[in-house]
Design a protein around this motif. Structure first.
Motif, mmCIF file in Angstrom:
data_model
loop_
_atom_site.group_PDB
_atom_site.id
_atom_site.type_symbol
_atom_site.label_atom_id
_atom_site.label_comp_id
_atom_site.label_asym_id
_atom_site.label_seq_id
_atom_site.Cartn_x
_atom_site.Cartn_y
_atom_site.Cartn_z
ATOM 1 N N LYS A 38 0.838 -1.208 0.000
ATOM 2 C CA LYS A 38 0.000 0.000 0.000
ATOM 3 C C LYS A 38 0.870 1.254 0.000
ATOM 4 C CE LYS A 38 -3.866 2.079 2.440
ATOM 5 N NZ LYS A 38 -4.812 1.935 3.539
ATOM 6 N N ARG A 51 -7.277 0.009 -9.290
ATOM 7 C CA ARG A 51 -8.296 0.065 -8.244
ATOM 8 C C ARG A 51 -9.662 -0.112 -8.873
ATOM 9 N NH1 ARG A 51 -7.810 1.867 -3.303
ATOM 10 N NH2 ARG A 51 -5.765 2.414 -2.559
ATOM 11 N N ARG A 54 -12.746 0.136 -3.758
ATOM 12 C CA ARG A 54 -11.725 0.028 -2.707
ATOM 13 C C ARG A 54 -10.769 -1.133 -2.931
ATOM 14 N NH1 ARG A 54 -14.434 1.310 3.100
ATOM 15 N NH2 ARG A 54 -15.151 3.402 2.591
ATOM 16 N N VAL A 56 -7.897 -3.263 -4.603
ATOM 17 C CA VAL A 56 -6.660 -3.049 -5.355
ATOM 18 C C VAL A 56 -6.257 -4.392 -5.938
ATOM 19 C CG1 VAL A 56 -4.244 -2.350 -5.220
ATOM 20 C CG2 VAL A 56 -5.957 -1.171 -3.842
#
Length: 83
Positions: A38, A51, A54, A56
Protein backbone atom coordinates in the motif's frame (compact mmCIF):
# COMPACT_ATOMS: atom_id res chain seq x y z
CA UNK A 1 -24.20 -4.44 -40.47
CA UNK A 2 -20.87 -5.70 -39.10
CA UNK A 3 -20.25 -8.70 -36.91
CA UNK A 4 -18.61 -7.33 -33.73
CA UNK A 5 -18.16 -10.73 -32.14
CA UNK A 6 -15.26 -11.42 -34.50
CA UNK A 7 -13.31 -8.36 -33.28
CA UNK A 8 -14.31 -8.35 -29.59
CA UNK A 9 -12.93 -11.24 -27.52
CA UNK A 10 -15.48 -13.00 -25.39
CA UNK A 11 -14.67 -13.05 -21.67
CA UNK A 12 -16.87 -14.96 -19.31
CA UNK A 13 -17.61 -13.24 -16.00
CA UNK A 14 -15.99 -16.13 -14.14
CA UNK A 15 -12.72 -15.72 -16.08
CA UNK A 16 -12.66 -11.94 -16.23
CA UNK A 17 -10.24 -11.49 -13.32
CA UNK A 18 -8.22 -14.70 -13.74
CA UNK A 19 -4.95 -12.81 -14.36
CA UNK A 20 -5.49 -10.46 -11.40
CA UNK A 21 -4.87 -10.93 -7.68
CA UNK A 22 -5.81 -8.83 -4.66
CA UNK A 23 -3.18 -7.10 -2.54
CA UNK A 24 -3.51 -9.61 0.29
CA UNK A 25 -2.75 -12.51 -2.07
CA UNK A 26 0.34 -10.76 -3.48
CA UNK A 27 1.49 -10.03 0.05
CA UNK A 28 1.19 -13.71 0.97
CA UNK A 29 3.04 -14.87 -2.14
CA UNK A 30 5.81 -12.27 -2.00
CA UNK A 31 6.44 -12.12 1.74
CA UNK A 32 5.97 -8.33 1.63
CA UNK A 33 3.20 -7.05 3.90
CA UNK A 34 -0.01 -5.64 2.47
CA UNK A 35 0.81 -2.37 4.27
CA UNK A 36 4.15 -2.16 2.46
CA UNK A 37 2.47 -2.76 -0.90
CA UNK A 38 0.00 0.00 0.00
CA UNK A 39 2.84 2.42 0.85
CA UNK A 40 4.57 1.57 -2.45
CA UNK A 41 1.43 2.39 -4.45
CA UNK A 42 1.53 6.20 -4.24
CA UNK A 43 5.21 6.74 -5.15
CA UNK A 44 4.88 3.91 -7.71
CA UNK A 45 7.88 1.98 -6.49
CA UNK A 46 6.02 -1.33 -6.24
CA UNK A 47 4.35 -3.44 -8.89
CA UNK A 48 1.70 -1.65 -10.96
CA UNK A 49 -1.87 -2.03 -9.76
CA UNK A 50 -5.41 -0.90 -10.49
CA UNK A 51 -8.30 0.06 -8.24
CA UNK A 52 -11.86 -1.07 -8.58
CA UNK A 53 -13.64 0.85 -5.89
CA UNK A 54 -11.73 0.03 -2.71
CA UNK A 55 -10.28 -3.16 -4.15
CA UNK A 56 -6.66 -3.05 -5.35
CA UNK A 57 -5.66 -5.63 -7.94
CA UNK A 58 -2.33 -6.63 -9.42
CA UNK A 59 -1.98 -8.31 -12.82
CA UNK A 60 0.15 -11.43 -12.41
CA UNK A 61 2.09 -10.77 -15.63
CA UNK A 62 2.82 -7.17 -14.53
CA UNK A 63 4.09 -8.41 -11.15
CA UNK A 64 6.40 -10.87 -12.95
CA UNK A 65 7.69 -8.08 -15.21
CA UNK A 66 8.24 -5.82 -12.18
CA UNK A 67 10.17 -8.57 -10.39
CA UNK A 68 12.41 -9.09 -13.43
CA UNK A 69 13.01 -5.33 -13.54
CA UNK A 70 14.04 -5.36 -9.87
CA UNK A 71 16.43 -8.22 -10.55
CA UNK A 72 18.11 -6.36 -13.40
CA UNK A 73 18.38 -3.18 -11.29
CA UNK A 74 20.16 -5.06 -8.52
CA UNK A 75 22.55 -6.92 -10.78
CA UNK A 76 23.43 -3.86 -12.88
CA UNK A 77 25.10 -2.13 -9.93
CA UNK A 78 26.93 -5.07 -8.38
CA UNK A 79 30.00 -4.97 -10.58
CA UNK A 80 30.86 -1.41 -9.59
CA UNK A 81 30.53 -1.86 -5.82
CA UNK A 82 33.98 -3.31 -5.26
CA UNK A 83 35.87 -0.96 -7.58
Amino acid sequence: MTDQTATTPEVTPAGLLDDWMPRRELAGISGVSADTLKRWETPRIGPPCIRIGRKVLYRRSAVRAWLLEQESRETSGRGMAGK
